[in-house]
Design an enzyme around this catalytic site. Structure first.
Site, PDB file in Angstrom:
ATOM      1  N   SER A 111      64.487  26.090  73.541  1.00  0.00           N
ATOM      2  CA  SER A 111      64.396  26.051  72.088  1.00  0.00           C
ATOM      3  C   SER A 111      63.096  26.718  71.632  1.00  0.00           C
ATOM      4  O   SER A 111      62.655  27.706  72.222  1.00  0.00           O
ATOM      5  CB  SER A 111      64.491  24.592  71.610  1.00  0.00           C
ATOM      6  N   LYS A 125      67.358  27.779  66.463  1.00  0.00           N
ATOM      7  CA  LYS A 125      66.739  26.809  67.364  1.00  0.00           C
ATOM      8  C   LYS A 125      66.891  25.376  66.860  1.00  0.00           C
ATOM      9  O   LYS A 125      67.003  24.441  67.663  1.00  0.00           O
ATOM     10  CB  LYS A 125      65.264  27.156  67.561  1.00  0.00           C
TER      11      LYS A 125
END
Length: 245
Positions: free
Chosen positions: A129, A147
């Site tokens: 992420s 993300k």
């Protein structure tokens, strides 16, 4: 020299998307060095095969498969090819280009395709992420949206698939100095200011992400599920409130 015991991931098979270059290339190498057999997946074989050869040259087992993660059927074929080659899949490490169609949809497609194998082997999902969406970062709307979705997907799968003994976690890297993005896109004056924003006083290295990845995929993290581990030297917590030295 590894900080982990030899063979900590012996006998396991990792399906690593985007594994030819950058952070996930490092993750693939680290998982291999810890004993896992590794399948590398990306759209371009010219990135994958050299990465697989480097792993094999260091004594590891690696297999390259070209697939576009936006296409579910291609991902399914890549999973099937990995099972045919290595017998099973029990780890899925995912990172892609920072746009919603590739990053979020691609992560979803890989997790969905890998589910039956992960269920058989009490597997692990490891997504890559970021921290940009934690505070709102100008000009990074596409990355932040993608993300944030990856974080939500990671946590949702931890809840839904935990009953199958599948763990789902993510790593959120901060500024990583030895990546192409930092070297190509960050000018010196911005890099200097960025460095001052990191409380520990240094940029991250791909090796820092590798260490977090091996830990999360190992038995040492067997009760960690649904976590997004931030590896950024404390940068996002500071958020402009750094103390000048």
């Amino acid at each position: 020299m590894s900080v982990f015991a030899d063979g900590i991931l012996n006998g396991r098979v990792a399906f690593v998307t985007g594994g030819g270059t950058g952070i996930t290339g490092g993750v693939a190498r680290a998982l291999s060095e810890a004993g896992a057999r590794v399948a590398l997946i990306s759209r371009k074989m010219e990135h994958l095969e050299p990465a697989a050869e480097r792993i094999r040259a260091r004594g590891g087992e690696a297999f390259a498969v070209a697939a576009d993660v936006r296409n579910y059927d291609e991902v399914e074929r890549a999973i099937a090819a990995t099972v045919e080659k290595f017998g099973h899949v029990e780890m899925s490490a995912n990172a892609f280009g920072s746009v919603v169609d590739i990053d979020l949809k691609g992560t979803f497609n890989v997790c969905r395709s890998a589910f039956s194998e992960l269920k058989k082997h009490s597997g692990q999902i490891l997504n890559i992420s970021a921290t940009l969406h934690y505070v709102g970062t100008p000009l990074q709307l596409h990355v932040s949206a993608a993300k944030a979705g990856v974080d939500a997907l990671t946590r949702q799968l931890a809840v839904e698939w935990g009953r199958y003994r599948i763990r789902s976690n993510a790593i959120a890297p901060g500024p990583i100095e030895d990546t192409e993005g930092m070297q190509r896109l960050v000018p010196p004056e911005i890099k200097e200011r960025l460095l001052r924003s990191i409380p520990v006083g240094r940029f991250g290295r791909i090796k820092d992400i590798e260490h977090a990845a091996v830990f999360l995929c190992s038995e040492a993290a067997s009760f960690i599920n649904g976590a997004v581990i931030v590896v950024d030297g404390g940068q996002w917590l500071a958020s402009g409130r750094t103390i000048e030295k």
